[in-house]
Scaffold this active site. Structure first.
Site, mmCIF file in Angstrom:
data_model
loop_
_atom_site.group_PDB
_atom_site.id
_atom_site.type_symbol
_atom_site.label_atom_id
_atom_site.label_comp_id
_atom_site.label_asym_id
_atom_site.label_seq_id
_atom_site.Cartn_x
_atom_site.Cartn_y
_atom_site.Cartn_z
ATOM 1 N N SER A 47 0.687 -1.100 -0.030
ATOM 2 C CA SER A 47 -0.135 0.098 -0.101
ATOM 3 C C SER A 47 0.915 1.160 -0.080
ATOM 4 O O SER A 47 1.932 1.264 0.657
ATOM 5 C CB SER A 47 -0.950 0.252 1.261
ATOM 6 O OG SER A 47 -1.850 0.962 1.248
ATOM 7 N N GLN A 107 -0.139 5.125 6.749
ATOM 8 C CA GLN A 107 0.027 4.347 5.625
ATOM 9 C C GLN A 107 1.391 3.328 5.951
ATOM 10 O O GLN A 107 1.396 2.285 5.824
ATOM 11 C CB GLN A 107 0.643 5.019 4.544
ATOM 12 C CG GLN A 107 0.648 4.182 3.218
ATOM 13 C CD GLN A 107 -0.479 3.462 2.844
ATOM 14 O OE1 GLN A 107 -0.596 2.231 3.009
ATOM 15 N NE2 GLN A 107 -1.543 4.442 2.720
ATOM 16 N N HIS A 158 1.102 0.119 8.230
ATOM 17 C CA HIS A 158 0.294 -1.393 7.419
ATOM 18 C C HIS A 158 1.448 -2.544 7.459
ATOM 19 O O HIS A 158 1.205 -3.550 8.089
ATOM 20 C CB HIS A 158 0.121 -0.946 6.121
ATOM 21 C CG HIS A 158 -1.432 -0.505 5.921
ATOM 22 N ND1 HIS A 158 -2.814 -1.139 6.140
ATOM 23 C CD2 HIS A 158 -1.932 0.645 5.731
ATOM 24 C CE1 HIS A 158 -3.794 -0.584 6.165
ATOM 25 N NE2 HIS A 158 -3.210 0.748 5.761
ATOM 26 N N GLU A 160 -1.472 4.968 -5.057
ATOM 27 C CA GLU A 160 -2.819 4.394 -4.667
ATOM 28 C C GLU A 160 -3.582 5.393 -4.017
ATOM 29 O O GLU A 160 -4.740 5.451 -4.176
ATOM 30 C CB GLU A 160 -2.422 3.393 -3.977
ATOM 31 C CG GLU A 160 -3.595 2.339 -3.349
ATOM 32 C CD GLU A 160 -3.058 1.360 -2.264
ATOM 33 O OE1 GLU A 160 -2.288 1.443 -1.715
ATOM 34 O OE2 GLU A 160 -4.105 0.675 -1.830
ATOM 35 N N HIS A 161 -3.040 5.824 -2.822
ATOM 36 C CA HIS A 161 -3.723 6.989 -2.358
ATOM 37 C C HIS A 161 -3.060 8.402 -2.548
ATOM 38 O O HIS A 161 -1.705 8.324 -2.349
ATOM 39 C CB HIS A 161 -3.573 6.805 -0.734
ATOM 40 C CG HIS A 161 -4.246 5.570 -0.334
ATOM 41 N ND1 HIS A 161 -3.731 4.456 -0.060
ATOM 42 C CD2 HIS A 161 -5.328 5.176 -0.204
ATOM 43 C CE1 HIS A 161 -4.303 3.476 0.329
ATOM 44 N NE2 HIS A 161 -5.664 3.935 0.340
ATOM 45 N N ASP A 203 -10.387 4.992 4.336
ATOM 46 C CA ASP A 203 -10.017 3.451 4.511
ATOM 47 C C ASP A 203 -11.365 2.996 5.237
ATOM 48 O O ASP A 203 -11.509 1.560 5.061
ATOM 49 C CB ASP A 203 -8.955 3.182 5.459
ATOM 50 C CG ASP A 203 -7.596 3.498 4.857
ATOM 51 O OD1 ASP A 203 -7.675 3.654 3.590
ATOM 52 O OD2 ASP A 203 -6.507 3.789 5.539
ATOM 53 N N HIS A 211 -19.520 -15.694 -43.990
ATOM 54 C CA HIS A 211 -19.743 -14.601 -43.266
ATOM 55 C C HIS A 211 -20.436 -13.576 -44.335
ATOM 56 O O HIS A 211 -21.773 -13.279 -44.324
ATOM 57 C CB HIS A 211 -18.619 -13.658 -42.651
ATOM 58 C CG HIS A 211 -18.098 -14.089 -41.529
ATOM 59 N ND1 HIS A 211 -17.359 -15.336 -41.203
ATOM 60 C CD2 HIS A 211 -18.279 -13.520 -40.326
ATOM 61 C CE1 HIS A 211 -17.020 -15.274 -40.035
ATOM 62 N NE2 HIS A 211 -17.386 -14.350 -39.307
#
Lengths: 436, 436
Positions: free
Chosen positions: B239, B261, B264, B329-330, B363, B422
């Site tokens: 993350s 962050q 984590h 990501e953030h 979150d 076709h």
């Protein structure tokens, strides 16, 4: 001509149908190893490795990677060269595909909650997309339109097309289609080395954000291996059609609709299901009469014999049960009230409604994409679309009051997860009561 | 405390930033082989293999696979057992997440062209989805909400959650979250064996159409290997957060936002970029003062030392260049006019606007999903959403006049591709001119 005949009333029907429709991508360990070597070589040695592989696999004699790049002027020249009728058909098809796909564009959205906090999603296009177009007999100009136009409609900054040119031979109609679709550049490389170059970039091939388009087992394995570094579309299996017919369509039409799928390659699958036993016999007779008139007679005979079937069902409701069980790539509802019956379809790539809507129209020019989920992956995936070339960023903008309220929810949850810094980061935003 | 200090004016800035943010999923050949053996065993021997692996890897003593299944009553009992404050926080968070996600639901659409031909897409939910929730220290009840609620909002028929119970220990809050989210059943299995069971089905674990949720290297490899048989979400990396600050936010707040962050795990990445050198020093001082007060001090110190950074930029415009280069990501925009600045963001998983919007609120409970694209995959992918649990079928229904016109476009294109069946399938639908 030879094909499978099944009836849902047979005791072993389920097993026979399962065996007939079974398909699993062969993931050969040796292929995986060779592909990972190719990817490593292109990643480490860039253009040098790309030129080596291209000369070896495509029997070419390229000295410098710059020779692999075709600019817009080369594409325009091809467009000027092809027959006028083909050019007009390409342009009309492109116009319809563009119009349909413009309705798929996702827009950014937002709202404010009762605290004034902003919530939403910002939608943006990819910076750069790579399209893989197979060379040789599977080089279809229509596939160029179907892959490139959704990217252009999404607003992708640059669309790069890669396609191998075995023995240096290029297909003019493919280049013309690239011109019509507004492809930014074409690079005449293919195989795992092309996928590696698009994923990691070389001096000549720009690194892209997503790679789409079908390819052989090496291309599919390479896409699987670079997934994560770049986005990829689905891994395609053989093409299939399931025709449901109430017995009231001209059997010659249905036979030819099945053939239009079967002629793709020996592994293509064409299945007809109907509650009308006589009609199945009529279609079988039409097939036997019409097959010798086809350019690709041998391929059609092979695929109908190996993977084709005429299935007798109890009634139309049971036909729909089979539809949802097979989750076909192409579904033709050649019956009355097709639009109503379509509402019972849970899984299908594309649904062709009514007797006047053969799959072939969708393949070229009706508007919807012809890149569709195969091998029952319609259970969880969708036709290629504009949405595949857009992505979203969540938006959260708290007012002080909103932050304060949310922090009082987040704090105990964070503490229950032992994430103290989360809790305290939230708690800083809790508004103090005014002093008395 | 130790962290990296960079400035965009340094000659080696690009190289240092690239080295600091480099992350590539280790695809260990040995892991791949073991995972493919596990998948084969579960596919061939079903519950028997699943029980064996579960007893071995999770140190359990299960006799029969049925012991692995927790029904709705077990989940409800857990919900009744947890502290009232946690229950209320879970329910309030769920309500907000549900409200936000309900705005993501895609609807079917159609239109008719000038010939009356129907064109559109029919949107349907998946039949069944599987959620992977890690056990042990990474068992987050908030992740249960974030994975399950979009599936429920999409209308997925059955939502199955798998999560390992090492030594038979289960997390009550996780089970309570499953109850709040409306999960249909929980199966206490994990690892590659859980992914294999969800993909192929066993007597006890139903085969699902898509598997979402994060996991360790075995889970990630298993998802990659079953992709195609089922859908998967992205493969998640560590993350990350990128905070852009104009220097006017309380440095303690920014320090704690970075820590939220960093706590984590050791590989998490927290980066601050600001054009204000003094402010970077103030944040560094806040970090040094605050870090000893954290429960996860050791993890935070390690991740800040290895992968954290304070970056000095020339101005805010240059900060935004870094944003789009890193595609975080953030992204926290802790600055004036954050909503306007956000329009310059091309790539980010979630954008947190203004000084009162720390990531921690997103979150848990702001509404948007916390499952976000990591490792710069925001260049091509989106937050987990309702759209991940819906799929589309194209609709094409030609009127006789429409079919006739489209067939005249399709026919030359099909012939240019040597696909005669076709062409003829299309030509059958060309209306004959009335006889004179």
């Amino acid at each position: 001509m030879k094909t499978h005949r099944l009836a849902t009333t047979e005791a072993d029907f389920d097993a026979r149908l399962a065996a007939l429709t079974a398909w699993s991508e062969e993931r050969d360990a040796e292929v995986a190893t060779r592909v990972s070597e190719i990817i490593r070589a292109v990643r480490e040695r860039g253009d040098e490795a790309l030129v080596e592989y291209t000369n070896r696999f495509d029997r070419r004699n390229v000295q410098h990677a710059s020779e692999l790049v075709l600019g817009k002027e080369v594409l325009q020249a091809a467009l000027a060269r092809i027959p006028q009728a083909h050019r007009e058909a390409l342009e009309m098809a492109a116009e319809r595909v563009r119009e349909y796909h413009s309705r798929q564009r996702q827009e950014s959205w937002q709202y404010h909650d009762e605290d004034g906090t902003l919530l939403g999603q910002q939608v943006t296009p990819l910076d750069r997309a790579g399209l893989y177009v197979p060379g040789g007999k599977a080089a279809y100009p229509s596939s160029v339109l179907m892959n490139a136009l959704p990217a252009k409609v999404a607003g992708v900054g640059e669309v790069v097309l890669v396609s191998p040119a075995p023995d240096g031979v290029l297909n003019d109609t493919v280049l013309a289609a690239a011109a019509v679709a507004g492809v930014d550049r074409v690079i005449t490389v293919g195989g795992a080395q092309a996928v590696a170059a698009l994923a990691w970039g070389t001096d000549t091939v720009p690194a892209v954000d997503k790679i789409v388009g079908p390819g052989n087992i090496y291309v599919a394995e390479a896409k699987r291996q670079v997934f994560g570094k770049v986005g990829i579309d689905m891994i395609a299996g053989p093409s299939e059609i399931l025709v449901v017919c109430d017995g009231k369509t001209d059997p010659d039409w249905i036979a030819m609709d099945l053939f239009s799928q079967a002629e793709h390659d020996e592994e293509a699958q064409a299945i007809l299901v109907s509650p009308d036993a006589d009609f199945l016999d009529q279609v079988a007779a039409s097939m036997a009469r019409l097959v010798p008139t086809l350019e690709r007679e041998d391929i059609v005979r092979t695929s109908m014999a190996n993977r084709g079937a005429l299935i007798l069902a109890r009634d139309l409701d049971e036909c729909m049960v089979l539809v949802n069980r097979l989750a076909p790539e192409h579904l033709e509802l050649s019956m009355d009230d097709a639009e109503q019956w379509a509402k019972k379809v849970r899984h299908a790539g594309a649904i062709f409604l009514g007797r006047h809507t053969p799959e072939a129209l969708g393949d070229y020019c009706a508007g919807p994409n012809h890149v569709l989920p195969t091998s029952a992956t319609a259970r969880f995936s969708s036709p290629l679309g504009v949405y595949d070339f857009q992505k979203r960023s969540s938006l959260i903008g708290c007012t002080p009051a909103g932050a304060s309220r949310l922090a009082s929810i987040a704090s105990p949850l964070a503490r229950s997860e032992s994430l103290t810094a989360h809790a305290r980061s939230a708690e800083y935003r809790i508004l103090k009561a005014p002093e008395a």
